[in-house]
Write an enzyme that holds these catalytic residues in place. Sequence first.
Site, PDB file in Angstrom:
ATOM      1  N   ALA A   1       0.847  -1.201   0.000  1.00 13.45           N
ATOM      2  CA  ALA A   1       0.000   0.000   0.000  1.00 13.45           C
ATOM      3  C   ALA A   1       0.881   1.249   0.000  1.00 13.45           C
ATOM      4  O   ALA A   1       0.629   2.195  -0.751  1.00 13.45           O
ATOM      5  CB  ALA A   1      -0.912   0.005   1.223  1.00 13.45           C
TER       6      ALA A   1
ATOM      7  N   ASP B   1      -5.779  -0.693   3.638  1.00  6.76           N
ATOM      8  CA  ASP B   1      -4.334  -0.426   3.682  1.00  6.76           C
ATOM      9  C   ASP B   1      -3.991   0.877   2.961  1.00  6.76           C
ATOM     10  O   ASP B   1      -3.232   1.708   3.477  1.00  6.76           O
ATOM     11  CB  ASP B   1      -3.557  -1.582   3.026  1.00  6.76           C
TER      12      ASP B   1
HETATM   13  C1  MEV Z   1      -4.201  -6.960   4.545  1.00  7.56           C
HETATM   14  O1  MEV Z   1      -3.369  -5.983   5.152  1.00  7.56           O
HETATM   15  C2  MEV Z   1      -5.593  -6.875   5.071  1.00  7.56           C
HETATM   16  C3  MEV Z   1      -6.596  -7.863   4.477  1.00  7.56           C
HETATM   17  O2  MEV Z   1      -7.838  -7.647   5.157  1.00  7.56           O
HETATM   18  C4  MEV Z   1      -6.767  -7.682   2.987  1.00  7.56           C
HETATM   19  C5  MEV Z   1      -7.427  -6.366   2.613  1.00  7.56           C
HETATM   20  O3  MEV Z   1      -8.190  -5.821   3.413  1.00  7.56           O
HETATM   21  O4  MEV Z   1      -7.212  -5.914   1.464  1.00  7.56           O
HETATM   22  C6  MEV Z   1      -6.190  -9.312   4.742  1.00  7.56           C
END
Ligand code: MEV
Length: 307
Positions: free
Chosen positions: A89, A130
């Site tokens: 991100a 993110d």
């Molecule tokens: C990843 O940091 C977080 C997840 O929930 C995926 C997302 O929200 O895109 C696993």
Amino acid sequence: MVITSAPGKLILLGEHAVVFGEPAIAVAIDLRLRCIASPSVEFTINGKVIDDAYRSYIQASMDKVWRGDPVSIRTFSDLHSGSGMGSSAAVSVATLAALMQLRGMFREPRIARLGFEVESEVQGRASPIDTSVSTHGQGIFVDSELGEDHLWSMTMDKRTWHIHHLRVPEMTIVVGYTGIHAPTGPLVDMVKDKVSENRWAREAIDRIGEISLEGMSALRNDDLSSLGELMNEDHSLLSKLGVSCPELDSLVKVARPLSYGAKLTGAGGGGSMIALTDDPDAVSEAIREKGGEPIIVHTGVQGVTVE
Ligand code: MEV
């Protein structure tokens, strides 16, 4: 030449469930990724050295906003890629911000929107958590309902996420990095399959959503004890969904007696766990003894910035 930077993040509560539209809480942390974008005679990414971890995110970000003459992009990161701390991100957000600033179009909601599109294209199914927290900084609360301190909303595949500013108390969090690089896409797909096949998995996702709402009340009251208990319960549910691993479980176990709470953070499957504690040195030592890499981080940091 433009230099931007974007912070990494930790998800306090609600990862995976947020992909299904459930509430979640994330905070920006004082580890950043810097991006330098400058006009060039040819398009280059990190001096042409192919950085597999970041290349596709940078390429997809360029495709979104750049139609002009060649540019060179260089990135410098405090974040391990695939560590659950939001490196993909941060690289998308910092690259988009640099290119948009070069074109005089730097606007946070647009950066967050395009960052979400980049993550969804490169990683597959995703939520905007993110990229939104890396753009906004501080903390965010993601919900399917519109609430106070609304920042922006995003819709994809008939699902809408409303992103809200969240005031976070000064917190010291110890991250325990397992050293295992864990790509997010396959873990998100695995949870999706479980949820479509099993009622208990859907119920676990629903409960994670409730935990995030309860976590919001705990944060509003600066009640770190309740927040810690919620983190512990969240970890159990994520383990049940199959996104923990023995290395994460063992770091969580040693951190707990010294913390308000501890859980995996991000996609899991490796990556990192977090512990909320008043004694970061003791927790760091315990994590190191178990073979993890402890990283002490702080909340309350700025989102994407032009430096
Ligand atoms: C990843 O940091 C977080 C997840 O929930 C995926 C997302 O929200 O895109 C696993």
